[in-house]
Design a protein around this motif. Structure first.
Motif, short mmCIF file in Angstrom:
data_model
loop_
_atom_site.label_atom_id
_atom_site.label_comp_id
_atom_site.label_asym_id
_atom_site.label_seq_id
_atom_site.Cartn_x
_atom_site.Cartn_y
_atom_site.Cartn_z
N VAL A 53 0.87 -1.18 0.00
CA VAL A 53 0.00 0.00 0.00
C VAL A 53 0.90 1.22 0.00
CG1 VAL A 53 -1.81 1.28 1.17
CG2 VAL A 53 -1.78 -1.24 1.27
N GLY A 54 0.84 1.98 -1.07
CA GLY A 54 1.71 3.15 -1.18
C GLY A 54 3.18 2.77 -1.22
N GLY A 55 3.49 1.60 -1.70
CA GLY A 55 4.86 1.14 -1.79
C GLY A 55 5.37 0.46 -0.54
N THR A 56 4.53 0.35 0.51
CA THR A 56 4.93 -0.29 1.76
C THR A 56 4.21 -1.62 1.92
OG1 THR A 56 5.28 1.87 2.81
CG2 THR A 56 5.02 -0.02 4.26
N SER A 57 4.95 -2.68 2.26
CA SER A 57 4.35 -3.99 2.42
C SER A 57 3.61 -4.07 3.74
CB SER A 57 5.41 -5.08 2.37
OG SER A 57 4.85 -6.36 2.61
N ILE A 58 2.36 -4.57 3.71
CA ILE A 58 1.60 -4.76 4.94
C ILE A 58 1.50 -6.25 5.29
CG2 ILE A 58 0.29 -2.64 4.63
CD1 ILE A 58 -2.08 -4.33 3.67
N GLY A 59 2.25 -7.12 4.57
CA GLY A 59 2.31 -8.53 4.94
C GLY A 59 1.78 -9.44 3.86
N GLY A 60 1.58 -10.72 4.30
CA GLY A 60 1.09 -11.75 3.40
C GLY A 60 -0.31 -12.19 3.74
N GLY A 61 -0.64 -13.42 3.36
CA GLY A 61 -2.00 -13.91 3.55
C GLY A 61 -2.40 -14.00 5.01
N ASP A 62 -1.52 -14.54 5.87
CA ASP A 62 -1.85 -14.65 7.28
C ASP A 62 -1.99 -13.28 7.93
OD1 ASP A 62 -1.82 -17.40 7.05
OD2 ASP A 62 0.25 -17.62 7.76
N ASP A 63 -1.13 -12.35 7.51
CA ASP A 63 -1.20 -10.99 8.08
C ASP A 63 -2.51 -10.31 7.72
OD1 ASP A 63 1.45 -11.16 9.15
OD2 ASP A 63 2.23 -10.82 7.12
N ILE A 64 -2.94 -10.46 6.49
CA ILE A 64 -4.20 -9.85 6.06
C ILE A 64 -5.37 -10.45 6.84
CG2 ILE A 64 -5.79 -9.56 4.11
CD1 ILE A 64 -3.33 -7.79 3.97
N ALA A 65 -5.35 -11.80 6.97
CA ALA A 65 -6.44 -12.46 7.70
C ALA A 65 -6.47 -12.03 9.16
CB ALA A 65 -6.27 -13.97 7.60
N ALA A 66 -5.29 -11.89 9.78
CA ALA A 66 -5.23 -11.48 11.19
C ALA A 66 -5.74 -10.06 11.36
CB ALA A 66 -3.80 -11.61 11.71
N MET A 67 -5.32 -9.14 10.50
CA MET A 67 -5.79 -7.74 10.64
C MET A 67 -7.28 -7.64 10.37
SD MET A 67 -2.73 -5.33 9.07
CE MET A 67 -2.42 -6.32 7.60
N ASP A 68 -7.78 -8.47 9.45
CA ASP A 68 -9.21 -8.45 9.18
C ASP A 68 -9.99 -8.95 10.40
OD1 ASP A 68 -11.65 -8.37 7.62
OD2 ASP A 68 -11.50 -10.55 7.49
N THR A 69 -9.48 -10.00 11.04
CA THR A 69 -10.15 -10.53 12.24
C THR A 69 -10.14 -9.51 13.37
OG1 THR A 69 -9.52 -12.79 11.61
CG2 THR A 69 -10.12 -12.41 13.92
N ASN A 70 -9.04 -8.80 13.51
CA ASN A 70 -8.89 -7.82 14.59
C ASN A 70 -9.43 -6.44 14.23
OD1 ASN A 70 -7.57 -9.78 16.16
ND2 ASN A 70 -5.56 -9.25 15.26
N LYS A 71 -10.12 -6.33 13.11
CA LYS A 71 -10.70 -5.07 12.66
C LYS A 71 -9.64 -3.98 12.48
CE LYS A 71 -14.80 -6.89 13.03
NZ LYS A 71 -15.59 -7.27 11.84
N GLN A 72 -8.48 -4.34 12.04
CA GLN A 72 -7.39 -3.38 11.85
C GLN A 72 -7.06 -3.15 10.37
OE1 GLN A 72 -4.23 -5.30 14.00
NE2 GLN A 72 -4.95 -4.59 16.03
N LEU A 73 -7.64 -3.94 9.51
CA LEU A 73 -7.25 -3.90 8.10
C LEU A 73 -7.67 -2.59 7.43
CD1 LEU A 73 -5.96 -5.38 5.72
CD2 LEU A 73 -8.18 -6.46 5.26
N VAL A 74 -8.89 -2.15 7.66
CA VAL A 74 -9.37 -0.94 7.00
C VAL A 74 -8.54 0.26 7.42
CG1 VAL A 74 -11.32 0.65 6.79
CG2 VAL A 74 -11.71 -1.83 6.78
N GLU A 75 -8.25 0.34 8.72
CA GLU A 75 -7.46 1.47 9.21
C GLU A 75 -6.05 1.45 8.63
OE1 GLU A 75 -5.87 3.38 13.45
OE2 GLU A 75 -7.10 1.56 13.44
#
Length: 281
Positions: free
Chosen positions: A241-263
Motif C-alpha cells: 500500500v503506497g509502496g509499503t508492504s503490509i504482509g502476506g496472507g496470514d497478516d491480512i487475515a489477522a488484521m481483518d479478524t482484529n478489525k485493523q485492516l481498513v485502518e
C-alpha cells in the motif's frame, strides 16, 4: 511292248542316278555356311562382354585400350559399319548405366555429412573433445577484455546483469504507479487466493487494487527477488500500500479478524485518497 517298257524304266533310273550324283558333287564343291544360331549367340555375348567394343567398360573412343570390334552385322567381315554399330551400342549401354545410377541416387537418402562438418553438433559430439579439451568441440574463446560474450568490446563483464536489474526496477516502478494498493500473487497459491478473497470480495477499495500474478509475468522471478530485497518478504502474497508492504496472507487475515485492516490500508493510502469499506456494511 514289254521290252520297250523295260528300256524306258532303265533309262529313267539311269537319269535319276546321274542327277543325284551331279547335285551331290555340287554340294560338296560349294563352301558351307557355318553361321548358326550358336554362332550368333556367341558373337553377341562376346560383343557385350567386359572389354569388348559394345560393353559399358572403359574401352571406347576415349579409352587408352582400343575397343575390340567384332562382326556386328554378320556380313562375314569387320568393316566401318561394325565399328559404328559397336560404338552406338557402347553409348547406349553407358547411358543406361548412368540412368540407373541417377535413379538409385534419387531414391537413396541424403549422404551423411563429413565428420569434420558435424563434430560438436548434436549426438555426434558425444565423446569428442576439441582442442581446448571440452566435449563436443573446442571451447569458445574468452571475450576480449573480460567482456560478456556478445557484448560490445570494452563493455564491463556485469553490463548484462546491470541492464537486467534496470529492467526489473523499471517494471516494478511501473506496476506501483498503476494503483496505490498492489497485490503480488501467484495463481495457484492458496495463501494468495485467501488474501485476494478478503481484499477484493469482502471489501471495496477505491482506487481498485492492481493484481500481479508473478507465475505468469515475464519477469515474475526477478520481481519476486526484487521485492524480497525491498520488503524483506520472499513469499507470496505480498500486499503493498503506497509502496509499503503490509504482509502476506496470514497478516491480512489477522488484521481483518482484529478489525485493523481498513485502518491500516486507509492510513498508508491516504496520500492517494484510498477509501476502503466492507461490501455489506
Amino acid at each position: 511292248m514289254p521290252r520297250r517298257t523295260k528300256l524306258v524304266v532303265i533309262a529313267a533310273l539311269a537319269f535319276t542316278i546321274a542327277m543325284m550324283l551331279y547335285t551331290s558333287s555340287l554340294r560338296d564343291s560349294r563352301s558351307s555356311d557355318q553361321r548358326t544360331i550358336q554362332d550368333f549367340y556367341h558373337k553377341t555375348k562376346g560383343a557385350l562382354a567386359p572389354g569388348s567394343a559394345g560393353s559399358g567398360s572403359d574401352s571406347g573412343p576415349n579409352s587408352n585400350t582400343a575397343p575390340k570390334i567384332v562382326d556386328m552385322d554378320n556380313d562375314g567381315d569387320i568393316d566401318e559399319e561394325d565399328v559404328r554399330l559397336a560404338r552406338e551400342m557402347q553409348s547406349r549401354l553407358k547411358a543406361a548405366e548412368q540412368q540407373a545410377k541417377d535413379n538409385a541416387n534419387a531414391k537413396a537418402p541424403n549422404p551423411p555429412d563429413a565428420p569434420s562438418n558435424v563434430i560438436g553438433v548434436g549426438s555426434s559430439a558425444n565423446g569428442q573433445k576439441g582442442a581446448a579439451g571440452g566435449a563436443g568441440g573446442a571451447a569458445a574463446p574468452a571475450a576480449a577484455g573480460g567482456a560478456v560474450a556478445g557484448a560490445p568490446a570494452g563493455a564491463p563483464a556485469d553490463a548484462g546483469a546491470a541492464d537486467a536489474d534496470a529492467a526489473v526496477a523499471a517494471e516494478l516502478s511501473t506496476i506501483l504507479k498503476r494503483a496505490p494498493v498492489v497485490i503480488f500473487s501467484k495463481t495457484y497459491c492458496p495463501f494468495s487466493k485467501r488474501a485476494k478473497g478478503v481484499l477484493l470480495d469482502k471489501y471495496v477499495i477505491d482506487p481498485a487494487p492492481f493484481v500481479v500474478e508473478l507465475d505468469t509475468h515475464p519477469l515474475g522471478p526477478q520481481l519476486q527477488a526484487r521485492l524480497a530485497e525491498l520488503t524483506g518478504r520472499r513469499t507470496v502474497p505480498n500486499i503493498l500500500v503506497g509502496g509499503t508492504s503490509i504482509g502476506g496472507g496470514d497478516d491480512i487475515a489477522a488484521m481483518d479478524t482484529n478489525k485493523q485492516l481498513v485502518e491500516k490500508v486507509s492510513t498508508l493510502g491516504s496520500k492517494w485518497g484510498v477509501v476502503m469499506k466492507e461490501r455489506l456494511a
